[in-house]
Write a protein that holds these residues in place. Structure first.
Motif: not given
Length: 210
Positions: A88-93, A95-96, A181-182, A184
């Motif tokens: 999940f943290a890698y997904y957020k990274l 995404k940013k 995640c995309e 939701k």
């Protein structure tokens, strides 16, 4: 014979992942970077899981019996949770990073999140496979004879196929996780977590029976 077992099991375990890398990732430098970053995130999750395991083992001590069994179950549970947290943290990274790339150069097309999910899943899977199988693979070079004490003579072959399955599952989990995640759809993330736990539990049960 040992060389044949070594190379045969190595190609079974890592051949499909290597082929995916050659045909879908190696030609794009940006994908290689994302693959290495995904592998690094899995390594960090392994390091954190190891620290938790070390602290728990030190706290419990060298007690025998069911304590060690419960400690092993606790370790597997924590490891899976940490792996998915880092996914999940890698997904957020990513995404940013994708949003930042669009802001810097709006004319350039950023990689799709589905592609990034595949690349990160392959990175997770390759690193997981390497750490779970490299020691077993090195033992296949000898000396020794598998099955001489009544164990399965197909141990190396079985381990190679299990490693292959885990690598492919990480790709599947990465794609499904990022898609959830995309959109939701948080229940999708729960499905990934539960199936990851199920596969880990089945591995523990199989090891006990064998």
């Amino acid at each position: 014979m040992t060389a044949a077992v070594f190379f045969g099991c190595a190609f079974i375990a890592f051949g499909p992942a290597f082929a995916l890398y050659i045909f879908t990732i190696a030609t794009e430098p940006l994908r290689i970077i994302f693959l290495i970053a995904g592998a690094f995130f899995w390594l960090v999750s392994l390091l954190l899981s190891s620290l938790v395991w070390f602290v728990a083992g030190t706290t419990v001590g060298h007690k025998d019996g069911p304590v060690q069994k419960y400690l092993l179950i606790f370790g597997v549970l924590v490891s899976v949770l940490i792996q998915e947290a880092f996914r999940f943290a890698y997904y957020k990274l990513l995404k940013k990073a994708s949003e930042g790339l669009k802001a810097i150069n709006p004319e350039e097309t950023a990689p799709s999140m589905r592609l990034l999910a595949y690349v990160s899943g392959l990175g997770f899977g390759i690193m997981s496979g390497v750490f779970s199988f490299v020691n077993t693979l090195s033992d296949s070079l000898g000396p020794g004879t598998v099955g001489i004490h009544g164990d399965s003579p197909q141990f190396f072959l079985h381990s190679a196929f299990m490693t292959l399955v885990i690598i492919l599952l990480h790709i599947f989990w990465g794609i499904v996780f990022f898609d959830g995640c995309e959109k939701k759809r948080w229940h999708t993330l729960l499905v990934v977590l539960l199936t990851h736990l199920l596969v880990s539990a089945l591995g523990m049960i199989e090891n006990q029976w064998s």
